[in-house]
Every structure is written in C-alpha cells, then in structure tokens.
Design a protein around this motif. Structure first.
Motif, PDB file in Angstrom:
ATOM      1  N   UNK A 156     -14.440  88.259   5.804  1.00 33.83           N
ATOM      2  CA  UNK A 156     -14.464  89.178   6.934  1.00 33.83           C
ATOM      3  C   UNK A 156     -15.825  89.831   7.094  1.00 33.83           C
ATOM      4  N   UNK A 157     -16.733  89.590   6.149  1.00 33.57           N
ATOM      5  CA  UNK A 157     -18.073  90.163   6.291  1.00 33.57           C
ATOM      6  C   UNK A 157     -18.950  89.249   7.149  1.00 33.57           C
ATOM      7  N   UNK A 158     -18.810  87.950   6.938  1.00 34.05           N
ATOM      8  CA  UNK A 158     -19.375  86.968   7.870  1.00 34.05           C
ATOM      9  C   UNK A 158     -18.257  85.945   8.099  1.00 34.05           C
ATOM     10  N   UNK A 159     -17.435  86.155   9.122  1.00 36.68           N
ATOM     11  CA  UNK A 159     -16.245  85.319   9.300  1.00 36.68           C
ATOM     12  C   UNK A 159     -16.578  83.832   9.379  1.00 36.68           C
ATOM     13  N   UNK A 160     -15.641  83.031   8.880  1.00 35.42           N
ATOM     14  CA  UNK A 160     -15.890  81.596   8.760  1.00 35.42           C
ATOM     15  C   UNK A 160     -16.179  80.950  10.110  1.00 35.42           C
ATOM     16  N   UNK A 161     -15.702  81.560  11.216  1.00 39.48           N
ATOM     17  CA  UNK A 161     -15.944  80.943  12.517  1.00 39.48           C
ATOM     18  C   UNK A 161     -17.421  80.964  12.896  1.00 39.48           C
ATOM     19  N   UNK A 173     -20.393  70.681   6.503  1.00 36.97           N
ATOM     20  CA  UNK A 173     -19.808  72.026   6.544  1.00 36.97           C
ATOM     21  C   UNK A 173     -18.615  72.072   5.608  1.00 36.97           C
ATOM     22  N   UNK A 174     -18.647  73.010   4.642  1.00 34.50           N
ATOM     23  CA  UNK A 174     -17.530  73.200   3.723  1.00 34.50           C
ATOM     24  C   UNK A 174     -17.064  74.643   3.790  1.00 34.50           C
ATOM     25  N   UNK A 175     -15.738  74.829   3.862  1.00 37.22           N
ATOM     26  CA  UNK A 175     -15.245  76.168   3.632  1.00 37.22           C
ATOM     27  C   UNK A 175     -14.249  76.137   2.496  1.00 37.22           C
ATOM     28  N   UNK A 176     -14.133  77.297   1.844  1.00 35.17           N
ATOM     29  CA  UNK A 176     -13.393  77.393   0.593  1.00 35.17           C
ATOM     30  C   UNK A 176     -12.110  78.182   0.828  1.00 35.17           C
ATOM     31  N   UNK A 177     -10.946  77.539   0.684  1.00 35.71           N
ATOM     32  CA  UNK A 177      -9.661  78.188   0.999  1.00 35.71           C
ATOM     33  C   UNK A 177      -9.439  79.445   0.166  1.00 35.71           C
ATOM     34  N   UNK A 228     -18.812  78.438   3.734  1.00 36.14           N
ATOM     35  CA  UNK A 228     -18.127  79.673   4.136  1.00 36.14           C
ATOM     36  C   UNK A 228     -16.821  79.812   3.382  1.00 36.14           C
ATOM     37  N   UNK A 229     -16.409  81.046   3.133  1.00 42.25           N
ATOM     38  CA  UNK A 229     -15.077  81.325   2.622  1.00 42.25           C
ATOM     39  C   UNK A 229     -14.109  81.476   3.777  1.00 42.25           C
ATOM     40  N   UNK A 230     -12.912  80.918   3.630  1.00 40.04           N
ATOM     41  CA  UNK A 230     -11.967  80.925   4.758  1.00 40.04           C
ATOM     42  C   UNK A 230     -11.489  82.329   5.107  1.00 40.04           C
ATOM     43  N   UNK A 287     -17.827  83.781  -3.589  1.00 38.87           N
ATOM     44  CA  UNK A 287     -16.916  82.793  -4.171  1.00 38.87           C
ATOM     45  C   UNK A 287     -16.505  83.278  -5.560  1.00 38.87           C
ATOM     46  N   UNK A 288     -15.217  83.557  -5.744  1.00 37.82           N
ATOM     47  CA  UNK A 288     -14.732  84.109  -7.010  1.00 37.82           C
ATOM     48  C   UNK A 288     -14.222  83.028  -7.952  1.00 37.82           C
TER      49      UNK A 288
END
Length: 816
Positions: free
Chosen positions: A534-539, A558-562, A529-531, A568-569
């Motif tokens: 807002x399209x699919x919130x990380x929570x 589980x990894x999220x990207x700050x 997930x991206x931190x 992912x840009x």
C-alpha cells in the motif's frame, strides 16, 4: 533489549517461537528463558519499578471482530472510524505475574515513556487510521500522573511529531525529539531536534545540539542525553550533560576509539554506566558489544569502552571475502557536496575499468551510511564478487545531510537527484574505474523511482535496470498510496487538482510521472512488487510493465510476490527476487548468462554423474597430474587446515608408485585394496618426495571424527544394505553372507559412484562405504575407520571389526 535494574539480565521480545512472549537472557551466561506469553501481544518494554515492567497492547478481540471472523467476513472497510481500536499501556509485575491497565486513552499509543520513580508517564496517540496518508488530525499528547490518574494535554501547537520520550533519572522532566521542516502540515521530511520538558514549570525547552544537521539517535543516561548527530555518511557521538538543578547543558565529545563513527547505541542501563551498542562497517558485519560509558571530569571528552561482544552473529561471514569500501564525495547539483559508499570489485586491479552498478536507497529521506548494509534489497558484495564497482549515492533529498539538502527536492523532485547520480558516475568514469559501456542501476521504493527516471532521461546509458516497488504515475499514487496525500503534497506542492500553473491542475503530477515518457526506455528492465503493497501499490508496477511491453523497445519482466507488503518478509520471496535480479544482471550487464535447463533436476542421479565428471581426472582416471605423476586430489576441511583425499587412493594412482600393482581391466578408479599398512605408508612417503608436499595417513583423532561422518553417510553408500536391497538385522547376517559368498565379482565400485559426504568444507566420496580405510594408531599399528562394502553399518556398534584386507584401502591427508 532492556537491562534489569541489577544489571544481571536483559529482557527482550523475540519471534524465536510462536506467540507474543517476554524473554530473559542472563548476562553471566546461559540460554534465554521465557517469562510469559501475552494473549493480546506486547511491545515497547519499559521499567515502572524494580519489579514491574510496562508495555503497550490491545484489549483483545471485540465481539464485533469475533463475529466477523466466525462468519469468515474479511472485507476491509476503508473508512470505519467507529472501529478504530485503541492500544493502551499496561504494567506487568515480574514477581506475581499480574497485569494492570495504566491508561484509559481512546486512540492507539504511538509512543510513551515512564519516569524512573513510576509517578509520571508521557504518551502520544494517533487519532486517525488515515493519519499516515493525510497527516491530519495531528496526534494527541498526554502527561499522566500515575498515582492520581490525572492527565494533562501537551504540545497542542508548535511541534512537528514529538516523540522518542525519555525521562531523566531525577524524575524532574523528560527529553523528546521533534521534526523541523518547511511543511509540518504534511509531516514533511526534515531534521530531528532535541527538547527537554520541565515538569515543575510545565514548559518545553530546546536542548542546544550545537550541530546544524540535527539528531540521528538518542539515549538518556541519568539526567544527560547521549546523542548521535547526523554527519552525512556517518554519525558523530556526543554527551550533553545537564547541569544539576538547572536547565543548561554542556556538550562533551564521545569517543569509541577506532569504532567511533561506526557505532549505533542500542540501550543504556538505568543505573550505572553499562550499555549495549553495535559496531559495523561495510566490510564488518554488525557486532553487538556490551560496554561502559566513562566520563572524566577534567576532560572534555567521554569514552565508550567495550567489554567484548555480547553474542557472535553470523560467524560464517568471517571466512567470506568482503569488498574494499570508501566514502566517496563529489560535486553534485549546484556543485554541492554529495556523498556515497563505493564498493570495489573483489578482484580489483588498479588501472582497469570495471562495470558499475548503482544501488539507490529509498526514502527519499533515507541514507546509506558507512556501515554494514547487505540485504535482499541491496547486496553490494555479491555484485562486487562478480567484478563490479557498486555505488550507493546519498542524493539530494537524503537524510543525515542537513535540512537544506533534504528539502532541496521538495517541489523540485527528480532534478537534483538525477544530476547528483550522473555526476557521481562521471567521476568514476573519468578516474578510469568504471566503464561507460557497462553501467547498471537498481533500487527499491524511492530507489526504484529514481532507477526508472534514469532510464527515461538517459535511455542509452544503462545496460540493465532492476526497480522494485517504485512509482511511475503520481496521479494514481495520490489516491492509492497509503501516504500519498502527505507525500505528494509535500514533494509536488499540492493536490493533483490544485491550479499551480494556470492550467487548472497541478502540472507536476504529469511532468514528473515517468509513465508519460516510458516510450523512451531502451534499458532491459525487471520490475518487482508486493501484491499487498500500500506504500507503492502493485498497480504502479502493472502500469510500468504494460507501457514497456507495449512500446517494445526494451526487454521487460514483471514479478509480484503474493501476500507481500512494501518490503519482502518471506525468505523464499527474498531469494527469488535476488536470483531473478542476479540472472538479469548476468544476462544484460555481465554477459555471463547461464540459461537454466528447466528439465534438469539438480539432485538427480544425472546431476551427480555430471558433478563427478567435473572433478579432477586425467583421461578418465581420477586424480591430478603433478610432475607428470597421477596423484590424489585433496580438498581442505576448512580454511588454512589439512586437506583430505577427495577419493580413496585408486588403483591407477597406486600403480604410479608401484608399477607391478595389478588389478582387473576397467578398475583404474576403484580403490587400491588388499595392501598392507606398510605399503600404504610407503605410498604416502613416496608421494611426499615426488610432490614436495607433506602427505600422511589419518591419525587416531582424525579417524574418530571421520568415522562419525561415515556412520551418518553409510546408509546411502556402498555397504551391505546396498547389496541386500534393505537394511538387514544382525540376526540375518549369517544367511545373507552365505548368499554373498556365491558372488564371483568384487563388491567394490569405482570411486564416486555415490553422493559425497560433507566433512567441514570438504566434499568426500566413499567415506561411508566402498573400502574401509587405514589410519595410524598411536602405537604405530594399523586401525581402520568407515565401512567396507560387505559390512553392515550398525549404529549400535561403536567400531566395526576390521574387514578382510581385500576391502581395506586408504585416504591421504595433506598437511597445510
């Protein structure tokens, strides 16, 4: 891209450098050059006249914004319509570099078009910062008379999200598209229709596509519409010719030869018949072509002709192996046809069953087409390289397959898709292509949503799963997703609190949420997930992870990207995601896990030693055994080219030719030196006779190229600077050599004592140092290239003087 009116330039925007810049590229050749940097940005370039462009931009920072920045107050006020800033349409004169405001709208520009005579402009404007969430209020649309400044409201009812405006060349009207869906109040997913607005009568008319599945792409050519029509996994090109002085259209087919179904239209010139288009297949990376559109009056088919590629993209891909692919079709939900793109393993052998990976697209109103599709999110060729089939299914709900197909999952989410995908898997298993015990599944966004539900409904089917940015709880999605209101109302039939089944709440939000069934999952799952998504919130990812972690039936990571949004840009994030995902598949699907030693540094001296030890050797002696003889290992410089000795010819290799060759004990892998050019030539002739391959010494041209590589590498190899411990000047050489004369040992080292040097695709050892190397001059005499251990690698000296014979060896060339 935007053609200049004379067809000599292409204007474009680029992130090539910092700042919001306008660039120009000469079609006759040469580098692009900057036109201007725009302080407040610019987007959506169009022509107002031959010398004037139009663009969309903001008005710059307000005092309110500037003061907040000064205070470092970056609090985001969720509801703040008072500071909902407009963007407006401006003109830019290329001759005098002046900017002029054309519109005075109060809301941001969504899209616009300008008539070819510069008199008319049509625009759309988003009226709410939350329009993407609740689809309300609907955008405003205006027709602007630019000479008078008068504006007229358009499309106040009857059309869902008009857009893609494009005026005809006669300035009498413009084309536009709209969506057709069963729930326009929520901007529900649907098919695209084409319309024409007549300025004289101020009416909008449907343009007959004679195509049930709708429009995929639009370009206007003169007064005509050049369209790509949705055709499942491909698009069909057509030319809709508008009759002179009448609002009627005749349809012509459009052929691009073998490229026809794999063309995407990029830009048509305003005058003439030039155009830019791209061509690709799943096995051919995108090619950008310049061409022309040719229409013959007596034929019912127009032709798109290429004049060649405009630029060459990613030339390195030409040497890469690409998977064989095909469009797969099978009977899915309700026995309706489903399509997908099937990638074969790179090493495919008929009669064998292979692992199968499902790579599921997002949307759901997206589609995988029969074109190049490699990315950080889906990389079928890397998985095919590992020996897997990869299937990209266009499940019910996908676009490009007609309205009924797309809307079949509204109020029916998951069920048709699950049946489509599992039936496709079964077809491949029944054909003997895929192995039931070796199935994996991955996807991003809606692809992740389906990945998750597949592991819930079929807990014993998949060996590995990799969902990225997917929902598991629709009750929380409604409020936290950027467009949760419109999406969830469309697909689940209402809000969570709507009584649709006599239970005082919308039961679908519970029954369709995997969260409430995650105790069934047994599949090893890695979640991304991206931190800032807002399209699919990380929570959503946190809920997913917590459930699997607490149930404890399946390994989970589980990894999220700050700082990352829905996609992912950052390249570092993309690589991390791919590396983590591939390692997960290696472990649980391919059973080829290579646990990483986190104490091992990849560019350390130990790494170099291990790398050297892995190279070809026989009982510790460098080289290969051919016909029971020790010969040099060679590596190709590029595909289908000559190969060069990885090392200089060693003492042990030369002694295979000349048994009387003597050298100190332990120097088997040291370069063979102190020998004449004639002895080196005799060796390569003997090597050719014994192996059946053709060996020789480098020629002058090759030696010159190798010496250029040697000059770069010499600073970190076995040269005088290494022994001195610093880089001496030429004035220090006499005193330094006087001291070196006291040494009783040779300065030569065993082959591969230093890092290798790249020469094309080949990694060569000791190219920049150790022994200088013979080459054969055009007159048949000896020359040398590279540097010997006692020599100074002096960048100001084109060619060093030949060293003493005791420090001259040679490297073989093997003909292809």
């Amino acid at each position: 891209p935007l053609f200049s009116p004379d067809g000599k330039l292409i204007y474009f925007l680029s992130s090539r450098e910092k700042g919001k810049k306008l660039w120009a590229l000469p079609l006759a050749g040469g580098e692009p050059y900057e036109i201007k940097t725009f302080d407040n940005g610019l987007s959506n370039l169009q022509w107002l006249s031959d010398s004037t462009l139009t663009f969309v931009a903001s008005e710059g920072k307000t005092l309110y914004e500037t003061e907040l920045e000064t205070k470092k107050d970056f609090v985001e006020v969720v509801e703040d319509t008072a500071h909902f800033k407009p963007t407006r349409i401006f003109s830019f004169n290329l001759k005098n570099k002046t900017i002029k405001r054309l519109t005075d709208n109060h809301y941001p520009v969504g899209g616009y078009a300008v008539s070819k005579d510069g008199n008319w402009l049509v625009s759309s404007h988003i009226r709410s910062p939350h329009y993407g969430a609740d689809a309300q209020p609907a955008p405003e649309y205006f027709l602007w008379n630019l000479p008078t400044g008068q504006k007229t409201k358009l499309f106040e009812q009857g059309y869902q999200t008009p857009g893609n405006f494009a005026f005809t060349a006669d300035h009498r009207g413009f084309y536009f598209t709209s969506q057709q869906s069963s729930d326009p109040q929520w901007n529900g997913a649907g098919i695209s229709l084409l319309h024409y607005y007549d300025l004289a009568t101020r009416t909008a008319l449907p343009v007959p596509l004679a195509w049930e599945w709708g429009l995929s792409d639009l370009e206007v050519w003169g007064n005509h519409a050049l369209v790509a029509l949705a055709n499942g996994p491909t698009n069909t090109l057509a030319l809709l010719e508008k009759a002179p002085n009448a609002n009627t259209w005749a349809k012509r087919g459009l052929s691009a030869g073998a490229m026809t179904e794999h063309v995407r239209l990029l830009k048509l010139a305003d005058r003439g018949n030039q155009l830019i288009f791209s061509y690709s297949t799943p096995s051919v990376p995108p090619q950008v072509h310049v061409g022309k559109l040719v229409v013959e009056a007596k034929k019912n088919q127009a032709t798109l002709q290429t004049d060649g590629e405009l630029v060459t993209l990613n030339p390195g891909f030409k040497t890469k192996t690409k998977a064989k692919t095909e469009v797969m079709r099978w009977a899915g939900w309700k026995n309706e046809e489903v399509t997908g793109i099937l990638y074969y393993p790179h090493n495919y052998q008929p009669g064998r069953a292979y692992p199968l990976v499902l790579s599921i697209h997002g949307g759901p109103a997206g589609a995988d087409l029969d074109e190049w599709g490699e990315s950080w999110a889906s990389y079928p060729n890397l998985l095919a390289q590992k020996g897997a089939f990869v299937l990209q299914p266009n499940y019910h709900g996908s676009s490009n397959h007609g309205l009924a197909f797309m809307e079949s999952i509204k109020k029916n989410y998951y069920d048709p898709e699950m049946e489509d995908i599992t039936k496709g898997v079964n077809v491949l298993i029944e054909k003997g292509l895929a192995h039931r015990d070796s199935l994996g599944v991955m996807g991003w966004s809606n692809g992740a949503i389906l990945t998750t539900m597949l592991t819930v409904r079929y807990p014993d089917l998949f060996k590995v799963a990799a969902p990225g940015a997917g929902d598991v709880n629709w009750t929380s999605d409604f409020g936290t997703c950027q467009f949760g209101v419109s999406f969830d109302q469309s697909y689940f039939g209402g809000a969570p609190w709507d009584d649709l089944g006599g239970k005082n709440y919308n039961e679908a939000y519970i029954t369709k949420s995997p969260l409430f069934e995650l105790e069934k999952v047994k599949t090893p799952t890695i979640i991304f997930h991206g931190s800032e998504d807002r399209q699919v919130p990380r929570d959503q990812g946190h809920e997913y992870y917590r459930a699997l972690q607490q149930v404890g039936k399946a390994p989970v990571r589980f990894l999220w990207f700050p700082g990352a949004y829905h996609g992912l840009a950052k390249l570092t994030h993309q690589l991390r995601k791919m590396n983590e995902e591939i390692a997960w598949f290696d472990k649980y699907l391919f059973k080829k896990e290579k646990p990483e030693n986190e104490a091992f540094k990849r560019n350390s001296p130990l790494a170099e030693l291990l790398k050297r030890d892995s190279l070809a050797s026989q009982n510790g002696q460098l080289g290969l055994l051919v016909n029971n003889l020790l010969v040099p290992e060679t590596v190709p410089v590029k595909k289908d080219s000559i190969a060069l000795g990885r090392f200089e010819v060693t003492n042990a290799q030369y002694r295979a030719h000349a048994p009387a060759h003597a050298y100190p004990s332990g120097h088997d892998n040291h370069p063979a030196t102190g020998l004449s050019l004639a002895q080196a030539q005799a060796y390569v002739q003997w090597l050719s006779e014994k192996t059946g391959a053709k060996y020789r010494l480098p020629n002058e041209r090759e030696a010159k190229a190798l010496h250029a590589q040697a000059k770069t590498a010499a600073a970190s190899e076995n040269t005088l600077a290494y022994w001195a411990g610093y880089t001496p000047t030429v004035d220090e050489l006499p005193a330094l050599r006087q001291k070196m004369a006291e040494a009783k040992s040779s300065l030569l080292k065993a082959g591969g004592s230093f890092k290798p040097t790249k020469a094309g695709a080949a990694e060569l050892y000791d190219l920049g140092g150790n022994a200088a190397e013979y080459h054969l001059k055009a007159d048949g005499t000896a020359g040398t290239y590279g540097y010997a251990a006692p020599q100074l690698a002096d960048a100001t000296q084109e060619t060093p003087p030949p060293p003493a014979p005791a420090y001259v060896g040679w490297r073989v060339v093997k003909e292809k």
